[in-house]
Design a protein around this motif. Structure first.
Motif, short mmCIF file in Angstrom:
data_model
loop_
_atom_site.label_atom_id
_atom_site.label_comp_id
_atom_site.label_asym_id
_atom_site.label_seq_id
_atom_site.Cartn_x
_atom_site.Cartn_y
_atom_site.Cartn_z
N THR A 3 0.79 -1.08 0.07
CA THR A 3 0.00 -0.17 -0.24
C THR A 3 1.00 1.57 0.43
N PRO A 4 0.57 2.54 -0.69
CA PRO A 4 1.27 3.73 -0.04
C PRO A 4 1.80 3.52 0.75
N ASP A 5 0.99 3.03 1.62
CA ASP A 5 1.80 3.64 3.51
C ASP A 5 2.58 2.92 3.60
N THR A 6 2.78 1.49 3.08
CA THR A 6 3.87 0.68 3.49
C THR A 6 5.70 1.28 3.40
N ALA A 7 5.87 0.69 4.36
CA ALA A 7 7.62 1.54 4.35
C ALA A 7 8.58 0.30 3.32
N TYR A 8 10.13 1.57 2.11
CA TYR A 8 10.42 0.85 1.40
C TYR A 8 11.62 0.99 2.37
N LEU A 9 13.01 0.50 2.46
CA LEU A 9 14.32 0.37 2.33
C LEU A 9 15.16 0.13 1.04
N VAL A 10 15.91 1.02 0.43
CA VAL A 10 16.09 1.01 -0.77
C VAL A 10 17.73 0.73 -0.40
N LEU A 11 18.33 -0.50 -0.64
CA LEU A 11 20.18 -0.73 -0.31
C LEU A 11 20.42 -0.21 -1.80
N THR A 12 21.30 -0.24 -2.33
CA THR A 12 22.65 0.52 -2.90
C THR A 12 24.51 0.26 -2.98
N ALA A 13 24.04 -0.51 -4.01
CA ALA A 13 26.20 -0.54 -3.89
C ALA A 13 26.23 0.13 -5.20
N THR A 14 27.18 1.28 -4.90
CA THR A 14 27.10 1.81 -6.64
C THR A 14 29.02 2.37 -6.62
N SER A 15 29.58 1.94 -8.02
CA SER A 15 31.10 2.34 -7.82
C SER A 15 31.12 3.70 -8.27
N GLY A 16 30.00 4.64 -8.73
CA GLY A 16 29.88 5.94 -9.09
C GLY A 16 28.81 6.10 -9.42
N ASP A 17 28.12 6.15 -10.28
CA ASP A 17 26.68 7.23 -10.81
C ASP A 17 25.28 6.51 -9.85
N ARG A 33 12.28 5.37 2.11
CA ARG A 33 14.80 5.12 2.95
C ARG A 33 15.51 4.64 2.16
N VAL A 34 16.78 5.28 1.83
CA VAL A 34 17.76 5.46 0.78
C VAL A 34 18.76 5.34 1.65
N ILE A 35 19.14 3.76 1.60
CA ILE A 35 20.96 4.09 1.98
C ILE A 35 22.07 3.09 1.10
N VAL A 36 23.10 4.06 0.73
CA VAL A 36 23.89 3.95 0.24
C VAL A 36 25.32 3.46 0.38
N PHE A 37 25.86 1.81 -0.38
CA PHE A 37 27.76 1.60 0.27
C PHE A 37 28.33 2.71 -1.21
N SER A 93 16.45 -2.29 -4.21
CA SER A 93 18.08 -2.39 -4.22
C SER A 93 17.50 -1.41 -5.11
N ALA A 94 18.52 -0.71 -5.53
CA ALA A 94 18.37 0.76 -6.81
C ALA A 94 19.16 0.09 -7.71
N ASN A 95 20.43 -0.66 -7.58
CA ASN A 95 21.43 -1.17 -8.43
C ASN A 95 20.89 -2.41 -9.87
N SER A 96 21.99 -2.33 -10.38
CA SER A 96 21.14 -3.42 -10.94
C SER A 96 21.11 -5.16 -10.75
#
Length: 355
Positions: A3-17, A33-37, A93-96
């Motif tokens: 639902t729109p009220d669901t909490a999401y935590l997006v975890l991403t590992a990045t080597s750049g952009d 919420r987003v955490i980028v490593f 996650s938002a990376n590949s």
């Protein structure tokens, strides 16, 4: 049910952009919420500045004392724990790692083919680290794109080129830091997906091969897989010196200033197909994100401060600083939060509880 009220935590590992793009995309969005490593010292100063400027509110950028492979492995380990680690939120996650990242990238290939209206299938040369962008091209080919071949352009970390030539994927080597840090990767996550297609969906064999890579540090491509992949992919490695040479040549000849990642793909097309061969080079970033490399390619002195590098680059080329980067380096940058790779899960757990 989500639902729109669901909490999401997006975890991403990045080597750049990917890091700053993910943060900008989700900035201020309720319920997310987003955490980028990212690897400390493993991205350009401009890329790090982009992430640090955004690290507030529902967004966090965290440097790890390690390389991209460790960051990505840490994120995958957190996904494996799932709700045991973080309660009450949906992990994404938002990376590949996420196939949803690759689907829009298929459009690049289709758009290029449409623009060129080539009567013969095209060659696409792609700067390759995590095998994501080039696997998007693979998906486009599966969907009917008239491409003849995809060129895997690597830097000195040539594990992918070696695998496609020898049939052995071997990560047991020292990671080399190069002028193209987004490609400084030894374990390319999306190679597993390419292997799955090459084996026509044989999940048991794929799982066995990937377990061998994880446990022993290398894997032998199963029978038939290497031949299938060689029919689809070519490969070439590009040293820093070759990247600088390509950047200089293209600037002198065409007035186009490449970043060092794009230069590796240009080099690959020249090396594999011959100079002037028809093909498409995928360009990945503005040279202003890698100003030191751009200045070296142009034969100009390099000042230590990035702002001075930008000024010298603009004065010499008359190329404007991209709008998205303007003002980025003004004032004092926030300090990076740095942790050890083994503390990533604990950080996620603590940060999720604090939000």
């Amino acid at each position: 049910q989500l639902t729109p009220d669901t909490a999401y935590l997006v975890l991403t590992a990045t080597s750049g952009d990917t890091g700053s793009a993910t943060m900008a995309g989700f900035e201020g969005m309720p319920g997310i919420r987003v955490i980028v490593f990212y690897p400390q010292g493993g991205v350009s100063p401009v890329q790090e500045a982009q992430m640090l400027r955004l690290s507030r509110g529902n967004l966090r950028a965290v440097a790890i004392r390690g390389d991209f492979d460790q960051a990505q492995q840490g994120v995958k380990h957190i996904f494996a724990q799932g709700s045991k680690l973080v309660h009450g939120v949906m992990l994404s996650s938002a990376n590949s790692i996420n196939i949803g990242r690759l689907l829009p990238q298929m459009v690049y290939y289709a758009w290029a083919a449409q623009q060129l209206q080539s009567l013969t299938p095209l060659i696409f040369s792609v700067p390759t680290g995590n095998f994501g962008d080039i696997f998007a091209g693979t998906l486009a080919m599966e969907a009917g794109l008239p491409a003849a071949r995809l060129l895997v352009a690597t830097n000195a970390n040539r594990v992918l080129k070696d695998a496609l030539e020898t049939g052995v994927y071997d990560r047991r080597r020292r990671l080399t830091k190069t002028l193209s840090p987004s490609m400084d990767i030894l374990v390319s996550s999306n190679f597993e997906r390419a292997l799955y297609l090459a084996l026509e969906g044989d999940t048991v064999t794929v799982r066995h091969a990937m377990q061998q890579l994880e446990l022993e540090g290398h894997m032998v491509l199963p029978p038939g897989a290497l031949q299938a992949m060689q029919r689809r992919y070519g490969a070439a490695a590009c040293s820093d010196a070759q990247a600088l040479e390509a950047m200089a040549k293209v600037w002198d000849k065409h007035g186009y200033l490449m970043d060092p990642h794009t230069a590796s793909a240009w080099h690959a097309l020249d090396k594999v197909m011959g100079e002037g061969a028809p093909g498409v080079v995928l360009s990945t970033a503005s040279p202003y994100k890698f100003p030191e490399a751009a200045l070296r390619a142009l034969g100009l002195p390099v000042q230590p401060d990035v702002r001075d590098q930008w000024l010298a680059l603009r004065n010499h080329t008359n190329l404007p600083v991209p709008q998205a980067l303007q003002g980025l380096l003004e004032g004092e940058l926030p300090r990076a939060h740095v942790i050890d790779p083994e503390h990533m899960a604990a950080y996620v757990q603590e940060r999720a509880a604090a939000w």
